[in-house]
Motif scaffolding. Structure first.
Motif, short mmCIF file in Angstrom:
data_model
loop_
_atom_site.label_atom_id
_atom_site.label_comp_id
_atom_site.label_asym_id
_atom_site.label_seq_id
_atom_site.Cartn_x
_atom_site.Cartn_y
_atom_site.Cartn_z
N PHE A 1 4.32 -3.85 5.18
CA PHE A 1 3.31 -4.63 4.84
C PHE A 1 1.84 -4.63 5.66
O PHE A 1 1.75 -5.46 6.46
N LYS A 2 1.23 -3.68 5.26
CA LYS A 2 0.14 -3.79 5.97
C LYS A 2 -0.84 -4.71 6.08
O LYS A 2 -1.03 -5.37 4.95
N ASN A 3 -1.44 -5.28 7.32
CA ASN A 3 -2.38 -6.53 7.25
C ASN A 3 -1.77 -7.54 6.99
O ASN A 3 -2.45 -8.79 6.84
N ALA A 4 -0.41 -7.90 6.73
CA ALA A 4 0.21 -9.09 6.40
C ALA A 4 0.41 -9.86 7.96
O ALA A 4 0.77 -9.21 9.06
N THR B 1 0.74 -1.35 -0.17
CA THR B 1 -0.10 -0.09 -0.11
C THR B 1 0.91 1.22 -0.08
O THR B 1 2.17 1.23 0.14
N ALA B 2 0.20 2.24 -0.04
CA ALA B 2 0.83 3.55 0.03
C ALA B 2 1.35 4.21 1.28
O ALA B 2 0.85 4.95 1.81
N GLY C 1 10.40 1.65 -5.06
CA GLY C 1 9.52 2.36 -3.78
C GLY C 1 8.49 1.36 -3.36
O GLY C 1 7.84 1.82 -2.33
N ALA C 2 8.27 0.05 -3.73
CA ALA C 2 7.14 -0.69 -3.48
C ALA C 2 7.57 -1.64 -2.35
O ALA C 2 8.79 -2.04 -2.17
N GLY C 3 6.74 -1.84 -1.29
CA GLY C 3 7.50 -2.81 -0.30
C GLY C 3 8.12 -2.26 0.80
O GLY C 3 7.96 -0.94 1.07
#
Length: 444
Positions: free
Chosen positions: A435-438, A253-254, A409-411
């Protein structure tokens, strides 16, 4: 519980490969136990092993003493297409497989996944990285790797051709993932994960981090996460689909790389005026640091020249830019009139950029292709603003790119994660920040 997977890593490709066994290796399709210097070349469409006088379509050498035996490959290119590209001899544990691929010989290292991880993290991270950072990195590297193995199996089973390039008269859209590796799981360079076998000493902290998290992965909704990482997000993370195939992963996510959004800024950087304000400034972020103690945890010697990664500037004259884009894209745009943002992602990175020339106008994407066209190697990132200095004849005489971040820029943001570890955050807190909600799950 599953058993530890075995991983096939593509190391190098060349017309001829020289290698050396420091101990006895068994050739699978021959009676010979071999050691010492070896040469393989292609002859009549087959692999010719000089010393044994053997010709075969594939050669597999397995160590008799897996614990102590190693092989050395000569003249491995590291940093392919990067500013620090160089050749070196590299040593590896495990088995050596040689195949013919695109009329060249490809050398593949076959080894247990956990052994690979120790080497990858030792290659990716500095020897003085904090244990919490190393544990976080072990888990995302393991997760990413298992996700790639599963993805390759799915791609092998499907009959539909995988497409990652879309070209028309007015658009050139391409992304780079590891789907072009069909004969091994991952390559050994930054395209996948930097891997140099046992060439560099394995840091005891890396061994500890991998062993203490052995088999632990990030999962979301019961599936292993395709966990990504880059050097510096630039303050806000990017979405998967803006860098690679158009698939949304809810755990990528952002993420604002700070405990809260810095005051005075809007978070939605897909809106041009918000992106302009964000990139032109230096908002607070975990990855906005000049602390050399922290930076040396993430930046190896050959990265150390790059200290202006959070915010950076690149300038091109008209002649430099038009020549560069023509060579890198293969398209003659004539003189460059403008570089126009068409679509930005959540981090402010350009997903599509319109290049207006006197001869052609083409919109290019995604982020890595933009970076490839605008640099001799790779621009730090595609999060940049364009300033033009007008010259005579209504032609810009100079283009100034003012940018943010390093990589897609991801992760996980490596520099941000290093700062978090330095500040006392635990590895699970670092992972749940990026890593939101992982969830953390032990697979084997």
């Amino acid at each position: 519980m599953h058993k530890i997977p075995t991983i096939d890593v593509g190391i190098m490709s060349a017309d001829q490969i020289q290698f050396c066994f420091n101990d006895l290796f068994q050739l699978s399709n021959g009676p010979k136990e071999m050691e010492g210097e070896q040469v393989v070349r292609i002859e009549n469409g087959m692999l010719k092993l000089e010393a044994a006088g053997i010709a075969a379509s594939e050669l597999l050498f397995t160590p008799l003493d897996a614990e102590n035996a190693a092989f050395e490959l000569k003249d491995v290119i590291i940093g392919v297409n990067f500013h620090w590209e160089q050749k070196e001899n590299q040593q590896f544990k495990g088995a050596l497989k040689l195949i013919i691929e695109n009329e060249k010989i490809t050398a593949i290292n076959v080894l247990p996944l956990e052994s690979y991880l120790i080497s990858v993290i030792s290659s990716e991270m500095s020897a003085n990285s904090s244990l919490e950072l190393l544990k976080a990195h072990a888990i995302i590297s393991r997760s990413w790797l298992i996700a790639q193995i599963e993805k390759q199996e799915q791609l092998t089973e499907t009959t539909a051709k995988y497409e990652s390039t879309f070209i028309s008269e007015s658009e050139y859209i391409k992304w780079y993932d590891r789907e072009d590796h069909v004969n091994f799981h991952v390559c050994a360079d930054d395209h996948c994960q930097r891997y140099q076998g046992v060439t560099r000493a394995h840091n005891p902290n890396v061994v500890r981090a991998v062993n203490e998290t052995s088999g632990v992965i990030l999962s979301y909704d019961g599936k292993v996460c395709d966990a990504r990482f880059s050097k510096s997000c630039g303050g806000i993370a990017e979405l998967f689909e803006n860098c690679w195939e158009p698939v949304h992963h809810p755990y990528l996510t952002a993420v604002v790389d700070n405990p809260q959004l810095p005051a005075g800024f809007e978070q939605d950087l897909t809106i041009e005026k918000n992106a302009e304000k964000w990139i032109a400034a230096e908002p607070e972020a975990f990855c906005n640091t000049h602390d050399e103690v922290v930076l040396k945890q993430v930046l190896n010697d050959y990265d150390w020249s790059a200290k202006d990664f959070y915010r950076w500037t690149v300038e091109y004259s008209q002649a430099e830019l038009s020549d560069l884009i023509r060579r890198r894209s293969g398209i003659d745009f004539g003189d460059i009139l403008d570089l126009i943002p068409v679509q930005r992602g959540t981090s402010g990175r350009l997903v599509r950029l319109k290049i207006v020339g006197t001869k052609r106008t083409v919109t290019v994407g995604k982020e890595l292709e933009i970076r490839r066209w605008l640099s001799e190697s790779h621009l730090y990132s595609s999060a940049f603003l364009v300033e033009k200095v007008q010259g005579e004849n209504d032609l810009p005489e100079k283009f100034v790119l003012k940018g943010a971040g390093w990589g897609h820029g991801a992760g996980l943001c490596q520099i941000g994660a290093a700062v978090m570890g330095h500040k006392g955050y635990k590895y699970d807190e670092i992972l749940t920040h990026y890593f939101k909600n992982a969830s953390l799950e032990k697979r084997y």
